[in-house]
Design an enzyme around this catalytic site. Structure first.
Site, PDB file in Angstrom:
ATOM      1  N   ALA A  26      -5.242  -8.835  -2.095  1.00 35.91           N
ATOM      2  CA  ALA A  26      -4.393  -9.707  -1.262  1.00 35.91           C
ATOM      3  C   ALA A  26      -4.450  -9.207   0.167  1.00 35.91           C
ATOM      4  O   ALA A  26      -4.663  -8.025   0.418  1.00 35.91           O
ATOM      5  CB  ALA A  26      -2.949  -9.716  -1.766  1.00 35.91           C
ATOM      6  N   ALA A  31      -0.411  -6.345   6.133  1.00 34.78           N
ATOM      7  CA  ALA A  31      -1.041  -5.338   5.273  1.00 34.78           C
ATOM      8  C   ALA A  31      -2.031  -6.001   4.337  1.00 34.78           C
ATOM      9  O   ALA A  31      -2.014  -7.223   4.132  1.00 34.78           O
ATOM     10  CB  ALA A  31       0.026  -4.597   4.466  1.00 34.78           C
ATOM     11  N   VAL A  33      -3.519  -5.454   0.299  1.00 37.49           N
ATOM     12  CA  VAL A  33      -3.199  -4.794  -0.971  1.00 37.49           C
ATOM     13  C   VAL A  33      -4.485  -4.637  -1.766  1.00 37.49           C
ATOM     14  O   VAL A  33      -5.252  -5.591  -1.932  1.00 37.49           O
ATOM     15  CB  VAL A  33      -2.166  -5.608  -1.771  1.00 37.49           C
ATOM     16  CG1 VAL A  33      -1.843  -4.894  -3.091  1.00 37.49           C
ATOM     17  CG2 VAL A  33      -0.898  -5.810  -0.964  1.00 37.49           C
ATOM     18  N   ASP A 143      13.045 -11.125   1.798  1.00 37.93           N
ATOM     19  CA  ASP A 143      11.855 -11.975   1.709  1.00 37.93           C
ATOM     20  C   ASP A 143      11.589 -12.366   0.260  1.00 37.93           C
ATOM     21  O   ASP A 143      10.458 -12.294  -0.227  1.00 37.93           O
ATOM     22  CB  ASP A 143      10.640 -11.254   2.296  1.00 37.93           C
ATOM     23  CG  ASP A 143       9.477 -12.212   2.594  1.00 37.93           C
ATOM     24  OD1 ASP A 143       9.744 -13.424   2.751  1.00 37.93           O
ATOM     25  OD2 ASP A 143       8.330 -11.761   2.672  1.00 37.93           O
TER      26      ASP A 143
END
Length: 618
Positions: A26, A31, A33, A143
């Site tokens: 991802a 960022a 992952v 979030d």
């Protein structure tokens, strides 16, 4: 680990001599992952690696470390665990997370929505359990969305992305809010105070989406944000006929625009979800075998287990039988009936057939759903152990009816005032968004003000081609018609992102080109050089591997060729052995023509025959 498929330069690297970086699974605005392997403990992990241009901000790094430490205290089977956090010697900031080998809730919604009520609750109850544990220790996710809810291969549900949520949100400001505005509570959009009730709102939006197959509001980010602030979320039954009234009220309570009218935290919303789930037909929850303590409704005697009273902050279910993992509250038995019949009567229908839901009172009476004490009113940690969480709605009293009439009249007055304000009050005149792309921020704001637009916001984003501080676009777009009080956002370039140069030397030209592209770079000029290495091998690169450069920077390379290129160097006048070495280094074959009597070994003439150079010496 699975083989690489993204040509990401970080794949195959080792973080701090422990965490092996695998394929990227991802990538977001802050960022990437990766799958990873903890080589010390020989277990799979997920590695969240912060983008360099964000991680290099010292204040962000400090906040991120604090948030990661806080999240590491959160131990719950329904939360993705934060296992470690670190920063490498070359500045790579990363989090080590529990690896979850299943889909996201977003993928499940895409396959299954609209979902049956029981399926919705079966997925949301573990989400609420995880959030309730976080809320109990003072953490707010901020979030909550389907992308941040993960399912294991065995069907366990876990909330992800605790740890950097608050730090990233503070660093990216408005951009982060707008990125997930579909689930953002009104106070989050309007930059108001944020607490556990903002997470409750997001769960309500997820419930609506799971029941109906779509979110309540669609459109541009600004349109959706405005809808959250100015409109009530509709009941899901309007889009999904057949939705039980109890789930309608679940969504409406969770998504109240006024935070004071929502359940105060995930534990309180969990109580409601469990009560509704047990009231659905054909419940499948097994009876408790753990001897868990029970609690009865107001007006009856509390029953404690032999082990003592139930903890004040334990999640509860409103019916008599408990699941194996949660204390319960009991309804007791109706005269002449079984406990199950009593439960059906209590949570089923009233005399007129209208479902009766658990109620949450705001005042300090003997039938409080929660005990509200001090500044943390309503939080799970402060709930009185003697106050029942759930009560049945009483029949309306004359005073209540009178109060309802007064409130209704006030609402009509407010609605009339808002209608006047939105239709004709000062500051609502229409304006046209002028074209300001390409201008600096100050000039764009002046031009918007000159067009009658004074409510201007600024969002930043990286751009390869546009210098820092220059406007890329507006939202709404240029030529759009807006009211004078409506906000117009400027999308402003923060310049190119900073990226790390991958190691290209030793790879093939095609591999080098792919690695440069994956890192956000381009391959510049390619110079050929004769070499004994395989044809096409990169011999050198103009920018050293690991250097931090602007995204879009060109990296020049030198590539091996197996045959000489161009004219041979001039070697007349040189010693024959030195001339031979220079020519052979360039890939040419050398033949020496030395007449009888030659003893000076100086080259006096050279000529080329294909790839062979003939040297005449004296």
């Amino acid at each position: 680990m699975p083989s690489s498929s993204t040509n990401d330069p970080r794949e195959g690297t080792l973080l701090e001599n422990r965490y092996l970086v695998g394929r990227r699974i991802a990538r977001g605005g802050t960022a990437a992952v990766h799958e990873g392997l903890d080589e010390r403990l020989e277990r799979p992990v997920a590695l969240k690696i912060i983008h360099p241009h964000i991680a290099e901000d010292p204040s962000f790094a400090a906040r991120a470390q604090r948030e990661a430490r806080s999240a590491a205290r959160l131990h719950d089977p329904h939360v993705v665990s934060v296992l470690d956090q670190g920063r490498t010697a070359d500045g790579v900031l990363y989090l080590v997370l529990e690896y979850v080998d299943g889909p996201t809730l977003r993928q499940v919604i895409g396959r299954e929505a609209p979902m049956p009520p029981r399926r919705v609750l079966d997925l949301l109850v573990p989400v609420l359990r995880g959030l309730a544990r976080a809320h109990r220790i003072g953490l707010v996710h901020r979030d909550v969305k389907p992308e941040n809810v993960l399912l294991t291969a065995d069907g366990e549900v876990k909330v992800a992305d605790f740890g950097l949520t608050r730090a990233v949100d503070e660093h990216t400001a408005t951009s982060t809010v707008l990125g997930t505005v579909g689930y953002a509570a009104p106070e989050l959009v309007a930059d108001g105070p944020v607490d556990q009730r903002s997470d409750v709102y997001a769960v309500g939006i997820m419930a609506y989406e799971m029941l109906t197959g779509s979110r309540p509001y669609t459109g541009t980010a600004l349109q959706v944000a405005h809808a959250h602030v100015s409109r009530d979320v509709p009941a899901p039954s309007g889009a999904a006929p057949g939705t039980p009234p109890a789930l309608d009220e679940f969504v409406l309570r969770a998504t109240s625009r006024d935070p004071g009218h929502r359940p105060v935290d995930a534990a309180e919303l969990l109580d409601l979800a469990l009560a509704i789930r047990r009231s659905l037909p054909d419940p499948v929850d097994p009876p408790s075998l753990s001897g868990a303590p029970t609690e009865v409704l107001a007006g009856t005697t509390r029953a404690d287990s032999p082990g003592g009273p139930a903890p004040a902050d334990a999640p509860t279910e409103a019916l008599g039988a408990a699941t194996a993992d949660a204390p319960t509250e009991a309804l007791g038995s109706a005269p002449g009936g079984t406990p199950a019949e009593a439960a059906t009567e209590a949570l089923g229908t009233s005399g007129g057939g209208t479902p009766i839901l658990p109620s949450y009172d705001p005042d300090a009476t003997g039938t409080l759903a929660t005990s509200r004490v001090g500044p943390g009113a309503g939080s799970t940690a402060r709930r009185s152990p003697d106050a029942p969480r759930v009560r049945l709605n009483p029949q309306p009293q004359p005073l209540h009816v009178a109060l309802a009439v007064v409130v209704f009249a006030l609402l009509l007055t407010v609605a009339g005032f808002l209608g006047w304000w939105l239709g004709s009050a000062p500051g609502t005149a229409s304006a046209t968004v002028p074209p300001v792309a390409g201008q600096d921020t100050a000039s764009a704001e002046r031009e918007l003000a000159g067009a009658g637009i004074s409510n201007v916001g600024v969002r930043t984003t990286t751009s390869r081609d546009t210098p820092e501080g220059i406007v890329l676009a507006t939202d709404p777009a240029e030529s759009s018609t807006v009211r004078g009080i409506e906000q117009v956002n400027l999308l402003v370039s923060s310049g190119p992102a900073r990226v790390s140069v991958p190691a290209l030397t030793g790879s093939s030209l095609d591999t080098a080109r792919g690695a440069a592209s994956a890192a956000g770079l381009t391959l510049g000029a390619v110079t050929n050089e004769y070499s004994t290495q395989p044809q096409g091998t990169v011999l050198s690169q103009s920018t050293a591997a690991g250097s931090e450069v602007d995204e879009g920077t060109s990296v020049e390379v030198t590539v091996a060729v197996s045959t000489p290129q161009g004219e041979p160097p001039a070697v007349v006048g040189q010693d024959v052995e030195a001339a031979r070495a220079e020519l052979e280094d360039k890939g040419f074959t050398v033949r020496v023509d030395a007449p009888v009597g030659s003893h000076l070994n100086r080259v006096v003439r050279q000529r080329q025959d294909g790839t062979t150079v003939v040297l005449t010496v004296v």
